[in-house]
Scaffold this motif. Structure first.
Motif, short mmCIF file in Angstrom:
data_model
loop_
_atom_site.label_atom_id
_atom_site.label_comp_id
_atom_site.label_asym_id
_atom_site.label_seq_id
_atom_site.Cartn_x
_atom_site.Cartn_y
_atom_site.Cartn_z
N TYR A 59 0.84 -1.20 0.00
CA TYR A 59 0.00 0.00 0.00
C TYR A 59 0.87 1.25 0.00
CZ TYR A 59 -3.90 -3.02 1.35
OH TYR A 59 -4.87 -3.98 1.38
N GLY A 60 0.38 2.28 -0.70
CA GLY A 60 1.07 3.56 -0.71
C GLY A 60 0.40 4.55 -1.64
N PRO A 61 0.95 5.76 -1.72
CA PRO A 61 0.35 6.83 -2.52
C PRO A 61 0.60 6.67 -4.02
CG PRO A 61 2.35 7.61 -1.50
CD PRO A 61 2.12 6.23 -0.96
N ASP A 62 -0.20 7.36 -4.81
CA ASP A 62 -0.11 7.27 -6.27
C ASP A 62 1.24 7.65 -6.89
OD1 ASP A 62 -2.45 6.13 -7.12
OD2 ASP A 62 -3.55 8.03 -7.21
N PRO A 63 1.92 8.72 -6.44
CA PRO A 63 3.11 9.14 -7.18
C PRO A 63 4.15 8.04 -7.43
CG PRO A 63 2.52 10.82 -5.60
CD PRO A 63 1.62 9.63 -5.34
N ASN A 112 -1.68 -1.62 -3.98
CA ASN A 112 -2.88 -0.81 -3.76
C ASN A 112 -2.43 0.62 -3.57
OD1 ASN A 112 -5.01 -3.01 -3.36
ND2 ASN A 112 -3.39 -3.62 -1.97
N SER A 113 -2.93 1.53 -4.42
CA SER A 113 -2.46 2.91 -4.33
C SER A 113 -3.61 3.88 -4.43
CB SER A 113 -1.45 3.18 -5.45
OG SER A 113 -2.08 3.05 -6.70
N GLY A 114 -3.27 5.13 -4.24
CA GLY A 114 -4.25 6.21 -4.28
C GLY A 114 -4.10 7.04 -3.03
N LYS A 137 -8.19 -0.78 5.01
CA LYS A 137 -7.86 -2.16 4.61
C LYS A 137 -6.41 -2.48 4.92
CE LYS A 137 -8.70 -5.55 1.06
NZ LYS A 137 -8.37 -6.60 1.97
N ALA A 138 -5.53 -1.52 4.71
CA ALA A 138 -4.10 -1.74 4.96
C ALA A 138 -3.83 -2.06 6.43
CB ALA A 138 -3.30 -0.52 4.53
N ARG A 139 -4.58 -1.45 7.31
CA ARG A 139 -4.41 -1.74 8.74
C ARG A 139 -4.64 -3.21 9.04
NH1 ARG A 139 -8.02 3.17 10.39
NH2 ARG A 139 -6.46 4.80 10.53
N GLN A 140 -5.48 -3.85 8.24
CA GLN A 140 -5.83 -5.25 8.46
C GLN A 140 -4.90 -6.23 7.76
OE1 GLN A 140 -9.90 -5.51 7.14
NE2 GLN A 140 -10.48 -3.71 8.31
N ASP A 141 -4.40 -5.87 6.57
CA ASP A 141 -3.71 -6.91 5.81
C ASP A 141 -2.42 -6.50 5.10
OD1 ASP A 141 -4.65 -5.43 3.67
OD2 ASP A 141 -6.03 -6.95 2.94
N ALA A 142 -1.91 -5.31 5.34
CA ALA A 142 -0.71 -4.85 4.62
C ALA A 142 0.53 -5.67 4.99
CB ALA A 142 -0.44 -3.39 4.90
N ASP A 143 1.27 -6.03 3.96
CA ASP A 143 2.58 -6.66 4.17
C ASP A 143 3.69 -5.62 4.05
OD1 ASP A 143 1.77 -9.46 4.37
OD2 ASP A 143 1.14 -9.20 2.28
N LEU A 144 3.40 -4.54 3.31
CA LEU A 144 4.42 -3.54 3.03
C LEU A 144 3.76 -2.20 2.74
CD1 LEU A 144 7.59 -3.37 2.21
CD2 LEU A 144 6.70 -3.43 -0.11
N PHE A 145 4.39 -1.12 3.22
CA PHE A 145 3.97 0.24 2.89
C PHE A 145 5.12 0.89 2.14
CE2 PHE A 145 1.40 -0.58 6.63
CZ PHE A 145 0.19 0.01 6.33
N TYR A 146 4.81 1.81 1.25
CA TYR A 146 5.85 2.64 0.64
C TYR A 146 5.40 4.10 0.76
CZ TYR A 146 2.85 2.79 -3.52
OH TYR A 146 1.81 2.96 -4.39
N ALA A 147 6.38 5.00 0.79
CA ALA A 147 6.07 6.41 0.95
C ALA A 147 7.15 7.25 0.28
CB ALA A 147 5.98 6.76 2.43
N MET A 152 14.31 22.30 1.32
CA MET A 152 13.28 22.44 0.29
C MET A 152 12.09 21.60 0.74
SD MET A 152 14.67 24.22 -2.28
CE MET A 152 14.22 23.67 -3.89
N SER A 153 10.91 22.19 0.72
CA SER A 153 9.72 21.42 1.11
C SER A 153 9.23 20.63 -0.08
CB SER A 153 8.64 22.35 1.63
OG SER A 153 8.23 23.23 0.61
N GLY A 154 8.37 19.69 0.19
CA GLY A 154 7.82 18.85 -0.88
C GLY A 154 7.80 17.40 -0.46
N GLY A 155 7.24 16.55 -1.28
CA GLY A 155 7.06 15.15 -0.96
C GLY A 155 8.34 14.33 -0.93
#
Length: 186
Positions: free
Chosen positions: A23-27, A50-52, A60-70, A127-130
């Motif tokens: 799970y993680g964000p779209d970019p 799973n992204s967005g 859902k990620a709280r229940q079944d995530a194996d990995l997060f990316y950021a 520098m700010s930003g993602g």
């Protein structure tokens, strides 16, 4: 006996159809999907990315995530706050972007490495930003304590290269500018 056999068959079927849930964000989703396909080819294990926006997948990620990316340490810290079984000690940095350190002429504070930013009371502009690669560097070099030390020394966040250069010229009290390497000079 028949119930035991049915249970074992169901268990084996679920194990054989097991998948790795990410799970993680779209970019970064496109890159994660490419990596997932490569991993699937090499390992034979199914990977689902799973992204967005996090509000669409976090429950859902709280229940079944194996990995997060950021894309940044700040994003990952948010996941750590929202997912009870996730800790800063679980974070592995798998990619770092090149980060530039710009110091004042003649380097009056004798800054020679990233560690100097943690140990000295330097005044930093970031520098700010993602994609705050300096945060990932701090985590890669130790733990959350490094990130806390670094953030304490950041006195201003510039919104982009033009603003950073303007602030750098206006305020001689800023000792270091941390910026993502973009392949051109400021």
């Amino acid at each position: 006996m028949m119930k035991k056999m049915l249970f074992l068959n169901t268990l084996m079927a679920s194990l054989l159809s097991a998948k790795i849930l990410i799970y993680g964000p779209d970019p970064a989703a496109l890159a994660m999907r490419e990596l997932a396909l490569e991993f699937e080819k090499k390992s034979g294990e199914r990977v689902v990315v799973n992204s967005g926006p996090s509000k669409t997948w976090l429950y859902k990620a709280r229940q079944d995530a194996d990995l997060f990316y950021a894309p940044s340490a700040k994003s990952m810290e948010r996941y750590i706050e929202l997912v009870p079984n996730l800790s800063i000690d679980d974070i592995s940095i798998i990619h770092l972007c090149q980060t530039n350190l710009m110091v004042r002429p003649n380097n009056p504070l004798k800054i020679t490495s990233f560690n100097d930013l943690l140990d000295k009371k330097v005044k930093i502009m970031a520098m700010s930003g993602g994609h705050n690669s300096y945060e990932f560097i701090a985590l890669k070099m130790g733990n959350g304590e490094n990130l806390t030390k670094l953030r304490k020394n950041i006195i201003v966040y510039a919104k982009g290269p033009k603003e950073a250069l303007s602030l750098w010229r206006q305020d001689p009290n800023i000792d270091v500018l941390l910026a993502l390497h973009v392949g051109k000079r400021l």
